[in-house]
Design an enzyme around this catalytic site. Structure first.
Site, PDB file in Angstrom:
ATOM      1  N   ASP A 166      31.699  15.220   8.819  1.00  0.00           N
ATOM      2  CA  ASP A 166      32.145  16.035   7.686  1.00  0.00           C
ATOM      3  C   ASP A 166      33.660  15.979   7.536  1.00  0.00           C
ATOM      4  OD1 ASP A 166      29.479  17.244   7.141  1.00  0.00           O
ATOM      5  OD2 ASP A 166      29.771  18.022   9.154  1.00  0.00           O
ATOM      6  N   ASN A 211      27.596  18.134  -2.235  1.00  0.00           N
ATOM      7  CA  ASN A 211      26.153  17.927  -2.211  1.00  0.00           C
ATOM      8  C   ASN A 211      25.441  19.255  -1.963  1.00  0.00           C
ATOM      9  OD1 ASN A 211      25.602  15.023  -2.476  1.00  0.00           O
ATOM     10  ND2 ASN A 211      26.824  14.814  -0.638  1.00  0.00           N
ATOM     11  N   ARG A 228       0.834  -1.203   0.000  1.00  0.00           N
ATOM     12  CA  ARG A 228       0.000   0.000   0.000  1.00  0.00           C
ATOM     13  C   ARG A 228       0.873   1.260   0.000  1.00  0.00           C
ATOM     14  NH1 ARG A 228      -2.888  -1.088   4.081  1.00  0.00           N
ATOM     15  NH2 ARG A 228      -4.740  -1.819   2.953  1.00  0.00           N
ATOM     16  N   TYR A 231      17.923  11.255   2.723  1.00  0.00           N
ATOM     17  CA  TYR A 231      19.252  11.809   2.982  1.00  0.00           C
ATOM     18  C   TYR A 231      19.642  12.643   1.773  1.00  0.00           C
ATOM     19  CZ  TYR A 231      24.133  11.760   4.625  1.00  0.00           C
ATOM     20  OH  TYR A 231      25.381  12.110   5.051  1.00  0.00           O
ATOM     21  N   ASP A 236      27.661  18.992  10.147  1.00  0.00           N
ATOM     22  CA  ASP A 236      27.448  20.295   9.503  1.00  0.00           C
ATOM     23  C   ASP A 236      27.513  21.446  10.492  1.00  0.00           C
ATOM     24  OD1 ASP A 236      27.284  19.076   7.087  1.00  0.00           O
ATOM     25  OD2 ASP A 236      25.119  19.191   6.892  1.00  0.00           O
ATOM     26  N   ALA A 247      35.912  20.172   5.443  1.00  0.00           N
ATOM     27  CA  ALA A 247      35.764  18.904   4.730  1.00  0.00           C
ATOM     28  C   ALA A 247      36.972  18.628   3.848  1.00  0.00           C
ATOM     29  CB  ALA A 247      34.486  18.909   3.897  1.00  0.00           C
ATOM     30  N   ALA A 264      39.092  24.066   0.472  1.00  0.00           N
ATOM     31  CA  ALA A 264      40.052  23.905   1.567  1.00  0.00           C
ATOM     32  C   ALA A 264      39.422  24.212   2.917  1.00  0.00           C
ATOM     33  CB  ALA A 264      41.278  24.795   1.332  1.00  0.00           C
ATOM     34  N   ASN A 278      29.602   8.455  -0.831  1.00  0.00           N
ATOM     35  CA  ASN A 278      28.754   9.024   0.201  1.00  0.00           C
ATOM     36  C   ASN A 278      29.161   8.480   1.563  1.00  0.00           C
ATOM     37  OD1 ASN A 278      26.342   9.603   1.896  1.00  0.00           O
ATOM     38  ND2 ASN A 278      25.506  10.316  -0.050  1.00  0.00           N
TER      39      ASN A 278
END
Length: 605
Positions: A315, A460, A104, A149, A292, A354, A351, A504
């Site tokens: 990160d 991303n 369903r 995500y 983040d 991350a 730079a 990822n």
């Protein structure tokens, strides 16, 4: 499963199907009794819920059960369960099993025509019936991971204020200063294994989203559950609201966060200190993942807390770990050995925390292969918005300093294209957050100096990706090892189909978290991160490499997470960084069974 009433004069619990038994909860490994380790209160109510021997004991009744996503089975409640729990008449009479419910949900989902509506649908399902939500997510993980995500969660963060329906997790703000140790007890779960914390300062490549960052923490935890089997009742997303420098949000009358400029300096760190002290005072063994965080503070927070609490920054460390794994497999694709990583010349566009985190992870891997720290630093070329960073750069961060200090052989501020032509890098990585940064000239220049260049545009969401898969294959005439942060469909070029790997973090952090928690680790070490990289790399078969893949397929994430968790636990044991001593005496088969037995499986039993 029919109910069996728990008899006794002082018993007020009713028995209910449990989505997990006592052995499926991760902290069962850390010296707690079979009953007490599983106790938690439901998200929706104030009543207690206990799992024991495949039966959930709850004091909730009637509508309260239907409104609790951890307890609700919807139309799958049997007639006996409906009688015992006061549900008769509150549900349609026809009992449907989980598979019928899944059909369903699939039918309804297929009627949706855009990703943000799909995200909202998934959010509503999660808030209604978590077992069905995770059954749907695990069954169709390759299709649904990009919805719950990245990249769709980025759109959800941008629109969080306008689409808000129901709170999930906890919100700590500057207005709660001095109250956090008390307010942490407002969260209903008695046991929490894992917390994902964000301050919304740098959400993907979207910048400062303030309080709108909460969906990134929620999405991350959904993959911990789906990807590694963490229990959904034992994870906690946390948003720290210290203001925002996003003027659009400050002026938005619907914004749910504090509409003022971000706290800076000691005021900021005092808030984070208090949040972490509150969380660990209630759940001392919890694993904390930073997500983040404000870029200028991410490394500061990691360096401050990594030996004080069980924590890591996804990160910085998660990204570095997953890229090391991809590069190790890229060595195999290009006919080299893992050890040849020490011979690579790596250009990184971006730079920030991350980018430097990726460089640090790769630099440490090179040192493991026998070269010196300085020699390894010399293998890297870091570019930011002002071009190549060299020893002549006046303003650099402490984390950029070792890479700048050895860069005396190039002119300051060279563009990416100029740097490629001068140093002929073998690997090009993008963590800039700038969509289309890798132009045709840049990609062709990489192909001119390499038979098969390694190009990983990692930013991303998809709009911020430095290069598409189609362009990379077209501009290199099909001769490229490609992986991207966001998913791309297969590319058909020169009568050949190229599959695309998604570089990822979801291939690393679920297994890393599960391994650290099950081991009862005291800290997340560099050795554990490297072990996770190698384990992930070894999960990709030779046949998959020949198809262009350097990471597992998304549908293989649970198996990959088990391998990563095993490697992390074994490294923690080797470093004497574990508290569950019996793990030391397990062979690989026993350790794998131990992990699998403690994984959450979304089933009605």
């Amino acid at each position: 499963m029919n109910f069996s009433r728990i008899l006794g004069k002082k018993s007020h619990h009713r028995s209910l199907y449990a989505t997990s038994n006592s052995s499926n909860c991760t902290n069962s490994s850390i010296g707690r009794s079979p009953l007490s380790h599983c106790q938690f209160r439901s998200y929706a109510g104030a009543e207690s819920l206990t799992f024991s021997n495949n039966v959930a004991l709850t004091t909730q009744y009637g509508h309260d059960i239907l409104h609790d996503p951890l307890l609700n089975k919807g139309t799958s409640f049997s007639l006996t369960e409906r009688d015992r729990l006061g549900l008769r008449g509150l549900l349609p009479p026809n009992v449907k099993d989980l598979n019928t419910q899944l059909h369903r949900i699939r039918y309804r989902y297929d009627k949706l025509d855009n990703d943000i509506d799909r995200y909202i649908f998934m959010q509503q399902l999660q808030d209604t019936n978590e077992t069905l939500f995770y059954k749907f997510l695990v069954t169709y993980i390759d299709e649904l991971a990009p919805i719950v995500y990245t990249p769709t969660v980025g759109k959800a963060c941008v629109n969080f204020t306008h689409y808000f329906r129901r709170p999930r997790g906890m919100f700590f703000s500057m207005r709660d200063k001095g109250e956090m140790k008390a307010m942490v007890h407002n969260f209903p779960s008695q046991e929490v294994d894992l917390v994902v914390i964000t301050d919304g300062g740098r959400i993907l490549g979207l910048g400062d989203l303030g309080c709108n960052g909460m969906p990134i923490a929620i999405g991350k935890l959904s993959l911990y559950v789906a990807g590694a089997g963490m229990h959904p009742g034992r994870v906690l997303p946390i948003q720290i609201d210290v203001g925002t420098d996003n003027e659009q949000l400050i002026k938005d009358p619907l914004y749910l966060g504090i509409p003022q400029k971000r706290l800076q300096g000691i005021e900021y760190y005092e808030i984070v200190d208090e949040v972490l002290e509150a969380v660990t005072s209630r759940w001392p063994n919890v694993l904390i993942q930073f997500e983040d965080m404000t870029p200028d503070k991410a490394n500061v927070l990691l360096n401050k807390y990594r030996n004080q609490f069980l924590c890591f920054n996804d990160d910085i460390q998660g990204t570095g770990t997953v890229i090391v794994s991809g590069i190790l497999n890229a060595m195999r694709v290009t006919g080299q050995k893992f050890s040849d990583i020490a011979n690579q010349r790596i250009l990184i566009a971006g730079a920030g925390c991350a980018g430097v985190g990726v460089a640090d992870a790769l630099q440490k891997t090179m040192v493991r292969e026998g070269i010196t720290d300085r020699e390894a630093f010399q293998r890297f070329y870091l570019c930011d918005k002002d071009g190549l960073i060299t020893s002549k750069r006046e303003k650099i961060t402490p984390d950029q300093a070792p890479y700048a200090a050895v860069r005396t052989d190039c002119e300051e501020g060279l563009s990416i294209l100029e740097t490629i032509k001068k140093v002929k890098p073998t690997i090009l990585l993008g963590v800039s957050g700038i969509g289309g940064l890798f132009t045709k000239d840049i990609v062709e220049a990489m192909a001119e100096c390499n038979t098969k260049p390694i190009i990983f545009p990692l930013s991303n969401p998809t709009d911020n990706c430095e290069c598409t898969a189609e362009d990379a294959y077209k501009w290199t005439n099909g001769n490229v090892v490609f992986a991207s942060g966001s998913p791309f469909p297969p590319v058909r070029f020169n009568q050949k189909t190229f599959l695309n790997s998604q570089a990822n973090n979801m291939f690393v952090f679920p297994g890393l978290g599960m391994g650290a928690v099950l081991a009862g680790a005291n800290s997340v070490t560099n050795g554990m991160l490297y072990a996770a990289s190698v384990a992930l790399a070894n999960n990709v078969s030779t046949d998959a490499l020949s198809e262009g893949l350097v990471y597992p397929r998304v549908r293989e994430i649970r198996n990959a997470s088990i391998s990563v968790a095993m490697a992390v636990i074994k490294e923690a044991i080797a470093e004497d960084n574990f508290t569950l001593r019996k793990l030391k005496f397990m062979d690989d088969a026993q350790l794998r069974r131990y992990i699998e037995k403690r994984m959450y499986y979304p089933e009605y039993q």
